[in-house]
Design a protein around this motif. Structure first.
Motif, PDB file in Angstrom:
ATOM      1  N   VAL A 578       0.861  -1.176   0.000  1.00 37.17           N
ATOM      2  CA  VAL A 578       0.000   0.000   0.000  1.00 37.17           C
ATOM      3  C   VAL A 578       0.898   1.226   0.000  1.00 37.17           C
ATOM      4  O   VAL A 578       1.899   1.284   0.728  1.00 37.17           O
ATOM      5  CB  VAL A 578      -0.936   0.011   1.221  1.00 37.17           C
ATOM      6  N   SER A 579       0.552   2.240  -0.791  1.00 36.65           N
ATOM      7  CA  SER A 579       1.437   3.389  -0.986  1.00 36.65           C
ATOM      8  C   SER A 579       1.544   4.287   0.235  1.00 36.65           C
ATOM      9  O   SER A 579       2.510   5.034   0.388  1.00 36.65           O
ATOM     10  CB  SER A 579       0.950   4.213  -2.180  1.00 36.65           C
ATOM     11  N   ALA A 580       0.526   4.290   1.110  1.00 34.46           N
ATOM     12  CA  ALA A 580       0.565   5.146   2.298  1.00 34.46           C
ATOM     13  C   ALA A 580      -0.378   4.572   3.335  1.00 34.46           C
ATOM     14  O   ALA A 580      -1.253   3.748   3.035  1.00 34.46           O
ATOM     15  CB  ALA A 580       0.169   6.579   1.947  1.00 34.46           C
ATOM     16  N   SER A 581      -0.234   5.034   4.585  1.00 37.04           N
ATOM     17  CA  SER A 581      -1.122   4.579   5.649  1.00 37.04           C
ATOM     18  C   SER A 581      -2.200   5.599   5.969  1.00 37.04           C
ATOM     19  O   SER A 581      -3.233   5.260   6.548  1.00 37.04           O
ATOM     20  CB  SER A 581      -0.322   4.277   6.924  1.00 37.04           C
ATOM     21  N   ASN A 582      -1.955   6.873   5.615  1.00 32.18           N
ATOM     22  CA  ASN A 582      -2.910   7.938   5.883  1.00 32.18           C
ATOM     23  C   ASN A 582      -3.101   8.773   4.618  1.00 32.18           C
ATOM     24  O   ASN A 582      -2.204   8.858   3.783  1.00 32.18           O
ATOM     25  CB  ASN A 582      -2.426   8.845   7.016  1.00 32.18           C
ATOM     26  N   GLY A 583      -4.292   9.442   4.498  1.00 37.33           N
ATOM     27  CA  GLY A 583      -4.545  10.303   3.354  1.00 37.33           C
ATOM     28  C   GLY A 583      -5.897  10.030   2.728  1.00 37.33           C
ATOM     29  O   GLY A 583      -6.809   9.497   3.379  1.00 37.33           O
ATOM     30  N   THR A 584      -6.024  10.378   1.432  1.00 33.27           N
ATOM     31  CA  THR A 584      -7.283  10.152   0.709  1.00 33.27           C
ATOM     32  C   THR A 584      -7.106   9.249  -0.509  1.00 33.27           C
ATOM     33  O   THR A 584      -8.069   8.639  -0.956  1.00 33.27           O
ATOM     34  CB  THR A 584      -7.891  11.496   0.239  1.00 33.27           C
ATOM     35  N   VAL A 585      -5.880   9.174  -1.057  1.00 33.26           N
ATOM     36  CA  VAL A 585      -5.632   8.374  -2.258  1.00 33.26           C
ATOM     37  C   VAL A 585      -4.560   7.341  -1.946  1.00 33.26           C
ATOM     38  O   VAL A 585      -3.477   7.688  -1.424  1.00 33.26           O
ATOM     39  CB  VAL A 585      -5.191   9.251  -3.442  1.00 33.26           C
ATOM     40  N   PHE A 586      -4.842   6.085  -2.272  1.00 31.46           N
ATOM     41  CA  PHE A 586      -3.926   4.989  -1.958  1.00 31.46           C
ATOM     42  C   PHE A 586      -3.790   4.075  -3.170  1.00 31.46           C
ATOM     43  O   PHE A 586      -4.794   3.731  -3.813  1.00 31.46           O
ATOM     44  CB  PHE A 586      -4.460   4.176  -0.768  1.00 31.46           C
ATOM     45  N   ASP A 587      -2.556   3.691  -3.483  1.00 28.17           N
ATOM     46  CA  ASP A 587      -2.287   2.740  -4.552  1.00 28.17           C
ATOM     47  C   ASP A 587      -1.934   1.397  -3.935  1.00 28.17           C
ATOM     48  O   ASP A 587      -0.972   1.294  -3.147  1.00 28.17           O
ATOM     49  CB  ASP A 587      -1.156   3.237  -5.440  1.00 28.17           C
ATOM     50  N   ILE A 588      -2.716   0.377  -4.286  1.00 20.90           N
ATOM     51  CA  ILE A 588      -2.545  -0.956  -3.702  1.00 20.90           C
ATOM     52  C   ILE A 588      -2.022  -1.884  -4.779  1.00 20.90           C
ATOM     53  O   ILE A 588      -2.638  -2.042  -5.837  1.00 20.90           O
ATOM     54  CB  ILE A 588      -3.881  -1.491  -3.131  1.00 20.90           C
ATOM     55  N   THR A 589      -0.872  -2.497  -4.528  1.00 22.07           N
ATOM     56  CA  THR A 589      -0.232  -3.392  -5.491  1.00 22.07           C
ATOM     57  C   THR A 589      -0.646  -4.828  -5.228  1.00 22.07           C
ATOM     58  O   THR A 589      -0.614  -5.299  -4.077  1.00 22.07           O
ATOM     59  CB  THR A 589       1.294  -3.268  -5.413  1.00 22.07           C
ATOM     60  N   VAL A 590      -1.038  -5.523  -6.291  1.00 15.99           N
ATOM     61  CA  VAL A 590      -1.354  -6.951  -6.237  1.00 15.99           C
ATOM     62  C   VAL A 590      -0.366  -7.659  -7.141  1.00 15.99           C
ATOM     63  O   VAL A 590      -0.241  -7.317  -8.322  1.00 15.99           O
ATOM     64  CB  VAL A 590      -2.796  -7.224  -6.693  1.00 15.99           C
ATOM     65  N   ASN A 591       0.386  -8.606  -6.583  1.00 13.05           N
ATOM     66  CA  ASN A 591       1.351  -9.328  -7.410  1.00 13.05           C
ATOM     67  C   ASN A 591       1.046 -10.824  -7.418  1.00 13.05           C
ATOM     68  O   ASN A 591      -0.035 -11.244  -6.996  1.00 13.05           O
ATOM     69  CB  ASN A 591       2.783  -9.026  -6.963  1.00 13.05           C
ATOM     70  N   ALA A 592       2.012 -11.606  -7.905  1.00 13.20           N
ATOM     71  CA  ALA A 592       1.832 -13.049  -8.079  1.00 13.20           C
ATOM     72  C   ALA A 592       0.618 -13.341  -8.962  1.00 13.20           C
ATOM     73  O   ALA A 592      -0.153 -14.278  -8.719  1.00 13.20           O
ATOM     74  CB  ALA A 592       1.715 -13.752  -6.733  1.00 13.20           C
ATOM     75  N   ILE A 593       0.464 -12.504 -10.018  1.00 13.49           N
ATOM     76  CA  ILE A 593      -0.661 -12.679 -10.935  1.00 13.49           C
ATOM     77  C   ILE A 593      -0.466 -13.945 -11.760  1.00 13.49           C
ATOM     78  O   ILE A 593       0.609 -14.183 -12.326  1.00 13.49           O
ATOM     79  CB  ILE A 593      -0.768 -11.470 -11.886  1.00 13.49           C
ATOM     80  N   SER A 594      -1.537 -14.748 -11.877  1.00 12.06           N
ATOM     81  CA  SER A 594      -1.476 -15.941 -12.728  1.00 12.06           C
ATOM     82  C   SER A 594      -2.894 -16.414 -13.032  1.00 12.06           C
ATOM     83  O   SER A 594      -3.867 -15.919 -12.455  1.00 12.06           O
ATOM     84  CB  SER A 594      -0.682 -17.063 -12.039  1.00 12.06           C
ATOM     85  N   GLY A 595      -2.999 -17.400 -13.933  1.00  7.42           N
ATOM     86  CA  GLY A 595      -4.290 -17.976 -14.285  1.00  7.42           C
ATOM     87  C   GLY A 595      -5.082 -17.086 -15.235  1.00  7.42           C
ATOM     88  O   GLY A 595      -4.587 -16.086 -15.759  1.00  7.42           O
ATOM     89  N   THR A 596      -6.314 -17.466 -15.451  1.00  7.94           N
ATOM     90  CA  THR A 596      -7.216 -16.688 -16.306  1.00  7.94           C
ATOM     91  C   THR A 596      -8.528 -16.459 -15.566  1.00  7.94           C
ATOM     92  O   THR A 596      -8.951 -17.291 -14.755  1.00  7.94           O
ATOM     93  CB  THR A 596      -7.503 -17.406 -17.632  1.00  7.94           C
ATOM     94  N   GLY A 597      -9.161 -15.336 -15.859  1.00  4.05           N
ATOM     95  CA  GLY A 597     -10.412 -14.981 -15.209  1.00  4.05           C
ATOM     96  C   GLY A 597     -10.360 -13.559 -14.694  1.00  4.05           C
ATOM     97  O   GLY A 597      -9.458 -12.783 -15.031  1.00  4.05           O
ATOM     98  N   ASP A 598     -11.320 -13.189 -13.865  1.00  2.27           N
ATOM     99  CA  ASP A 598     -11.408 -11.831 -13.323  1.00  2.27           C
ATOM    100  C   ASP A 598     -10.730 -11.736 -11.965  1.00  2.27           C
ATOM    101  O   ASP A 598     -10.747 -12.691 -11.165  1.00  2.27           O
ATOM    102  CB  ASP A 598     -12.867 -11.398 -13.193  1.00  2.27           C
ATOM    103  N   LEU A 599     -10.181 -10.557 -11.697  1.00  2.00           N
ATOM    104  CA  LEU A 599      -9.499 -10.294 -10.428  1.00  2.00           C
ATOM    105  C   LEU A 599      -9.834  -8.882  -9.985  1.00  2.00           C
ATOM    106  O   LEU A 599      -9.697  -7.936 -10.765  1.00  2.00           O
ATOM    107  CB  LEU A 599      -7.982 -10.463 -10.596  1.00  2.00           C
TER     108      LEU A 599
END
Length: 663
Positions: A578-599
């Motif tokens: 997570v890009s920050a712990s406080n504020g109004t806008v946060f960028d959340i990284t999801v890794n270990a992407i694999s397979g097919t379908g919706d995420l």
């Protein structure tokens, strides 16, 4: 003068005056033989004029000007008033929205008269004796022709009736009047070169029937500047038959004519129309020789539902530039065929209202129980229609059918019967529970996710419908008739969002609830959107993705443990940062992407996040999602909006399909 010896008819335009627009610099022109898209052979060996240049204070001169004194000058070809005749009569069949004109022409003279819209009468006077071809015009479109003989000192009677064809129409873009009026940039043609920056963009454009107005369709089609033009349209089952496409033009350049492809199937290409040898629409005129191109579209080229038509200029000659390229000015584009049956989509409310869809501007007549007329209405430009019944219905089964009629008197088949049982209790949506409050019908709110609550008959099955989307789910009312439907997994868009409920008991369906609408405005409590990459469909080799979460107020204690990942099929991923712990806008990284379908990213109900007053934040499941696919090599469409994207990176390609470089 009356231009009786000029050539081109009532709608021919040439340079007559030119100024700077501010009135401070005025140059005077009076061309007679300029060759500017000359549509008719010059009249030779006849007296031209007289013409007068009148100097005034700036006010229009007093008309008519008295030229009678010239009769004593012995001019060759002079015909005095006593040696002239007239034609008078009535013209019928011209719709009220169009000017009616009667034109007369032979080898030595031309005349015209405007029809009185009040009674259809006209008089054309001061004509040289002789036999003329008489033409009735709707706007500038010839709709009838005959002959008339003029005798000196007499008035010849002549009544005319429009013979314009009136086929059954599936769609029409632009009016049949031999002008580009109402089409994109159509009014600018006499004032601006097509390349003028004051014009709206010519395209290439895609036009959707029922969604776009004619003002979104280009008045000019140029091979080098805005081709092709694409038309999307829908067909009902009874319209999958041989159809006729008609494309009318008012002038053309460089032998341009339309090549038409429907759903990938090419039609037979036509020959060029006969046009003046001129730069045509680039010299300030749309007026040339009207031409009609007709195409037969077989049923085998058509599909139920969405269809696509493309129009591209062809020519046997090469172009000089994008603007001096093969093309034409449109009059109208029309697809002729059976009228579609209307569709009834809703019957409910109090008083009971029946509504649905039909071909735009068709007249829709509603019938109750196969025999009782319940009124008629005109479908809107998007095809929507609604009819409110005059009285209450008796308890029990009732059916509705609708029939559409076009403005040419053609009728289509009846709709599928829409059946309701008024003995089944009509449900009601009483409220929508959002992030920040509970809202009633018509409320304006910044919330975007809701749980709908309402009432129905005890233990009834209640189906929720979102207008414009369709059925969104079904719930069962409890023994007291109360029900609740959780729609918080969907973030609704800005603007008016409407819903209704239908109850079912023992296989019988009730009338639907009154429409329940919310006006969504302002920044929502929370949103989670795709951030990097921005497109939905991505290759499963991308490695990681970033979601952006935005609150409408400052929050604290944002950690990775506040989130989880929801997937379908074999798709997987894990929250990594997570890009920050406080504020109004946060960028959340999801890794270990694999397979097919919706995420997609889920903000958990017990997430530990608090607002500025220490209040806990609720969970959120209406995140945008990514669709993971296996990268494929083939013919792709480049999505990267900036330079620097790698050809081999499937993220830069539509649906992660990388182009093979062959085209």
């Amino acid at each position: 003068g009356n231009r009786e010896s000029s050539s081109g008819g009532p709608f021919f335009r040439d340079i007559q005056n030119q100024g700077d627009g501010a009135g401070s610099d005025q140059e005077v022109y009076n061309y007679m033989n300029s060759g500017h898209n000359q549509t008719e052979a010059y009249r030779l060996n006849v007296l031209h004029g007289p013409y007068a240049l009148v100097f005034t204070t700036g006010a229009p001169p007093t008309l008519p000007i008295d030229f009678s004194w010239m009769g004593a000058l012995g001019l060759t070809g002079w015909v005095p008033a006593s040696g002239r005749g007239a034609v008078s009569g009535t013209a019928t069949g011209i719709p009220a929205a169009f000017q009616g004109v009667v034109g007369f022409a032979n080898a030595t003279a031309q005349y015209w008269a405007v029809i009185n819209p009040a009674d259809g009468s006209y008089t054309c006077s001061g004509m040289k004796p002789g036999t003329y071809t008489a033409t009735l015009y709707k706007g500038e479109l010839a709709v009838a022709t005959t002959s008339a003989t003029v005798t000196a000192g007499a008035t010849t009677p002549l009544n005319l009736t429009s013979a314009e064809p009136k086929p059954s129409v599936i769609f029409r873009i632009g009016d049949w009047d031999s002008t580009p009026a109402g089409l994109l940039n159509g009014d600018n043609i006499p004032q601006m070169h097509p390349s003028d920056v004051r014009n709206a963009s010519w395209g290439p454009l895609t036009y959707t029937v029922g969604a776009d107005s004619p003002a979104a369709f280009p008045a000019i089609q140029m091979r080098g500047a805005n081709s092709p033009t694409t038309v999307n349209f829908s067909l009902a089952s009874n319209q999958i038959t041989t159809l006729t496409l008609r494309i009318g033009i008012t002038c053309a350049y460089n032998s341009g004519r339309p090549s038409v492809v429907v759903n990938g199937h090419a039609t037979t290409n036509p020959g060029a129309s006969s046009q003046p040898n001129s730069r045509s629409f680039t010299i300030g005129t749309y007026r040339g020789n009207n031409a009609l191109f007709t195409y037969s579209i077989p049923a085998s080229s058509l599909v139920l539902g969405a269809n696509t038509l493309t129009i591209t200029p062809i020519s046997g000659s090469s172009d000089l530039s994008p603007w001096l390229s093969a093309g034409w000015v449109y009059d109208s584009v029309e697809l002729d065929g059976p009228i579609a049956a209307p569709v009834i989509t809703y019957a409910g409310g109090s008083p009971l209202t029946v509504s649905g869809t039909a071909t735009p501007f068709d007249t829709v007549a509603l019938t109750l129980d196969a025999s009782t007329p319940e009124g008629s209405t005109t479908a809107s430009a998007t095809g929507a229609w609604a009819i409110t019944l005059g009285g209450a219905l008796s308890a029990g089964l009732h059916s509705f059918t609708a029939v559409a009629n076009d403005d040419n008197g053609h009728s289509g088949p009846a709709s599928t019967a829409f059946v309701i049982d008024t003995s089944v209790t009509m449900p009601v949506i009483t409220a929508a529970v959002g992030d920040t409050g509970t809202w009633t019908n018509g409320a304006t709110t910044s919330d975007r996710v809701f749980t709908f609550v309402g009432t129905a008959g005890p233990n009834a099955s209640v189906t929720l419908t979102r207008v414009g989307v369709g059925t969104i789910g079904t719930v069962t009312a409890d023994g007291s008739g109360n029900w609740s439907f959780d729609y918080t997994s969907v973030s609704l868009p800005d603007g008016i969002n409407s819903f209704y409920a239908t109850a079912s008991t023992g296989g019988a369906n009730s009338a639907s609830s009154p429409i329940f609408s919310l006006n969504l405005q302002g920044q929502p409590r929370i949103s989670i959107v795709r951030y990097n990459p921005p497109q939905q469909v991505i290759p499963n080799t991308v490695g990681s993705v970033v979601f952006r979460m935005t609150f409408n107020t400052t929050v604290n204690n944002v950690t990775t443990s506040a989130f989880s990942v929801a997937t379908t099929n074999t798709a997987t991923g894990s929250v990594a940062g997570v890009s920050a712990s406080n504020g109004t806008v946060f960028d959340i990284t999801v890794n270990a992407i694999s397979g097919t379908g919706d995420l997609k990213l889920i903000l958990l109900p017990s997430n530990g996040i608090t607002d500025g007053q220490g209040n806990p934040e609720n969970g959120y499941t209406a995140s945008q999602s990514y669709t993971l696919v296996v990268p494929t090599l083939g013919s792709g469409v480049w999505l990267q909006p900036a330079s620097g994207g790698l050809w081999s990176n499937a993220v830069n390609w539509l649906n992660a399909v990388v182009a093979d470089g062959a085209a």
